[in-house]
Motif scaffolding. Structure first.
Motif, PDB file in Angstrom:
ATOM      1  N   UNK A 404       1.006  -1.092   0.031  1.00  0.00           N
ATOM      2  CA  UNK A 404      -0.112  -0.090   0.063  1.00  0.00           C
ATOM      3  C   UNK A 404       0.861   1.313   0.105  1.00  0.00           C
ATOM      4  N   UNK A 405       0.593   2.192  -0.908  1.00  0.00           N
ATOM      5  CA  UNK A 405       1.543   3.429  -0.947  1.00  0.00           C
ATOM      6  C   UNK A 405       0.771   4.534  -1.722  1.00  0.00           C
ATOM      7  N   UNK A 406       0.933   5.716  -1.174  1.00  0.00           N
ATOM      8  CA  UNK A 406       0.447   6.848  -2.130  1.00  0.00           C
ATOM      9  C   UNK A 406       1.442   7.749  -1.947  1.00  0.00           C
ATOM     10  N   UNK A 407       1.586   8.660  -3.140  1.00  0.00           N
ATOM     11  CA  UNK A 407       2.842   9.561  -3.210  1.00  0.00           C
ATOM     12  C   UNK A 407       2.642  10.504  -1.853  1.00  0.00           C
ATOM     13  N   UNK A 408       3.695  11.047  -1.400  1.00  0.00           N
ATOM     14  CA  UNK A 408       4.006  11.610  -0.264  1.00  0.00           C
ATOM     15  C   UNK A 408       3.637  11.252   1.332  1.00  0.00           C
ATOM     16  N   UNK A 409       3.160   9.924   1.193  1.00  0.00           N
ATOM     17  CA  UNK A 409       2.589   9.215   2.486  1.00  0.00           C
ATOM     18  C   UNK A 409       3.252   8.026   2.715  1.00  0.00           C
ATOM     19  N   UNK A 410       4.525   7.667   2.177  1.00  0.00           N
ATOM     20  CA  UNK A 410       5.104   6.483   2.548  1.00  0.00           C
ATOM     21  C   UNK A 410       4.519   5.378   1.940  1.00  0.00           C
ATOM     22  N   UNK A 411       5.053   3.798   2.474  1.00  0.00           N
ATOM     23  CA  UNK A 411       4.960   2.595   1.707  1.00  0.00           C
ATOM     24  C   UNK A 411       4.452   1.825   2.914  1.00  0.00           C
ATOM     25  N   UNK A 412       3.345   0.824   3.006  1.00  0.00           N
ATOM     26  CA  UNK A 412       3.360  -0.050   3.984  1.00  0.00           C
ATOM     27  C   UNK A 412       3.572  -1.374   3.038  1.00  0.00           C
ATOM     28  N   UNK A 413       4.276  -2.404   3.385  1.00  0.00           N
ATOM     29  CA  UNK A 413       4.391  -3.746   2.858  1.00  0.00           C
ATOM     30  C   UNK A 413       3.977  -5.035   3.911  1.00  0.00           C
ATOM     31  N   UNK A 414       2.950  -5.349   3.483  1.00  0.00           N
ATOM     32  CA  UNK A 414       2.348  -6.293   4.729  1.00  0.00           C
ATOM     33  C   UNK A 414       2.562  -7.859   3.973  1.00  0.00           C
ATOM     34  N   UNK A 415       3.280  -8.612   4.845  1.00  0.00           N
ATOM     35  CA  UNK A 415       3.716 -10.055   4.489  1.00  0.00           C
ATOM     36  C   UNK A 415       2.548 -11.012   5.500  1.00  0.00           C
ATOM     37  N   UNK A 416       1.972 -11.823   4.810  1.00  0.00           N
ATOM     38  CA  UNK A 416       1.048 -12.652   5.743  1.00  0.00           C
ATOM     39  C   UNK A 416       1.273 -14.201   5.373  1.00  0.00           C
ATOM     40  N   UNK A 417       1.226 -14.988   6.223  1.00  0.00           N
ATOM     41  CA  UNK A 417       1.399 -16.473   6.052  1.00  0.00           C
ATOM     42  C   UNK A 417       0.527 -17.108   7.031  1.00  0.00           C
ATOM     43  N   UNK A 418       0.118 -18.359   7.048  1.00  0.00           N
ATOM     44  CA  UNK A 418      -0.738 -19.034   7.834  1.00  0.00           C
ATOM     45  C   UNK A 418       0.377 -19.518   9.143  1.00  0.00           C
TER      46      UNK A 418
END
Length: 423
Positions: A404-418
């Motif tokens: 998830x990312x928007x210009x000027x607001x940084x980036x969030x990377x989400x890694x999920x696993x069971x």
């Protein structure tokens, strides 16, 4: 934007409506020949002509580049139901045997539309059929026992309408469920094909990387030895050879960097297949993520771990995947900004989020995130494989990677696993 399936549905409806218009015209002309004194075909043909004109207008609309609104197929089917009701009104009402065509429209609505639209069109058909019992142009030759009379509406007619409503509801529900199941199956097959394609690219990448590492290992070793000898000779010359010694040292440094890159390429990139699961604590994972980082970068990482341990995991694959994500976040965040690494439980799965304070990504860049060899970094600063390998790792464990990312607001990377049951 509109889902591409709507364009397919409208193209299909266009053809069906032309066939329907021809069939309706033939039926009206045949009925007029059989019932010359009882049927007025002028208004009926007018309704068919109106439907044909609306179909021509719809064809012109589809030729325009603007996207089609999702509601358009439902509106077209609603118009067809109203036109059918008008045709039946002028040709005997509920006594007309062609009232069964309502069920065709209900089936089409359940196939083409979803949710409330399909049920709304079903209710419209049921209502239209019910009104035909009270309002219609009577055709004596089509009437039969208990289809009206001076005593008002009969139980037979009530039963016909109730039976029609029940049948319409069952068709809408059953066809809707089947259609939705087919849609889900197609989506799952598309996701599986995409995953298979990525796994194939990963296998090809691993084979290519191992071959490149093997072929370049010897030349780089020779260059390193020659640079070392050159540096030693230059240092023996004293001041005149100082500049040459610096150049030789730089060559050795860059050769070492190339060797480290080749060592990474020679590893089973992103693959955790065959790696044994081992008990892993969050503290150990934190140590793995901090390994190899400069002391300044270590202090920029802000970890938030849950109380429960993460359980058995392929430690090497998980560490490699997360290190790539954390490294990207540290590079994107201006110093001395921090990078948050947060883990939490969610419905039987682990979610690990890495959030930076960078400039974010433009939509066109975000759409390509995770593609192999795609990178926004300067040439030579990265291979564009970090997020690709992280996504591959997550999918091999039955999870996923989201960005998830928007210009000027940084980036969030989400890694999920069971989660894996603790033994």
């Amino acid at each position: 934007m509109t889902h591409p399936g709507f364009g397919i549905s409208l193209t299909w409806l266009l053809r069906l409506r032309w066939i329907t218009a021809v069939g309706q015209t033939a039926a009206i002309l045949a009925a007029k020949r059989l019932l010359p004194e009882e049927l007025s075909i002028g208004p009926l043909l007018g309704l068919v002509a109106f439907g044909a004109l609306s179909n021509a207008a719809l064809m012109l609309r589809l030729r325009r580049p603007e996207p089609v609104r999702p509601a358009l197929p439902g509106l077209v089917l609603g118009l067809d139901i109203l036109l059918l009701t008008g045709l039946l009104y002028g040709s005997g009402g509920a006594a007309n045997p062609f009232t069964a065509i309502y069920l065709v429209h209900i089936t089409l609505a359940a196939v083409v539309m979803r949710g409330i639209w399909a049920w709304a069109l079903g209710v419209l058909s049921i209502s239209g059929f019910g009104l035909l019992f009270f309002y219609n142009v009577h055709v004596h030759s089509l009437a039969h026992m208990n289809h009206g009379g001076d005593d008002g509406i009969s139980l037979h007619l009530v039963g016909m309408w109730v039976a029609f409503a029940i049948t319409a509801g069952l068709i809408a529900a059953f066809v809707g469920l089947v259609t939705e199941a087919l849609r889900r199956r197609d989506e799952e097959l598309a996701a599986l094909r995409d995953l298979t394609a990525r796994q194939s690219r990963l296998a090809a990448l691993t084979t290519l990387a191992a071959g490149v590492a093997h072929e370049l290992g010897s030349p780089l070793g020779t260059i390193a030895v020659a640079a070392k000898e050159l540096q030693r000779t230059a240092e023996g010359l004293g001041a005149p050879g100082a500049s040459l010694a610096q150049d030789a040292a730089l060559i050795r440094e860059e050769v070492g960097r190339c060797r480290r890159i080749l060592d990474q390429m020679a590893e089973p990139s992103g693959s955790n297949l065959g790696e044994p699961l081992q008990a892993l604590s969050w503290g150990e994972l934190e140590a793995d993520l901090s390994e190899g980082l400069a002391s300044e970068d270590r202090t920029r990482l802000a970890f938030q771990w849950p109380d429960a341990g993460c359980g058995p995991m392929p430690r090497r694959g998980l560490g490699r995947a997360l290190r790539a994500v954390v490294a990207n976040a540290l590079e994107a965040t201006p110093r001395p900004g921090s990078v948050k690494v947060v883990a939490r439980e969610d419905q039987g799965a682990w979610l690990l989020e890495v959030e930076d304070q960078g400039t974010g990504m433009a939509p066109e860049v975000l759409a390509r995130v995770g593609e192999p060899f795609f990178s926004t970094k300067p040439t030579g600063s990265g291979m564009g494989l970090g997020l690709f390998l992280a996504r591959t790792f997550a999918e091999q464990l039955g999870g996923e990677l989201r960005v998830e990312s928007q210009p000027g607001q940084g980036t969030r990377v989400q890694l999920s696993w069971p989660q894996v049951a603790r033994g």
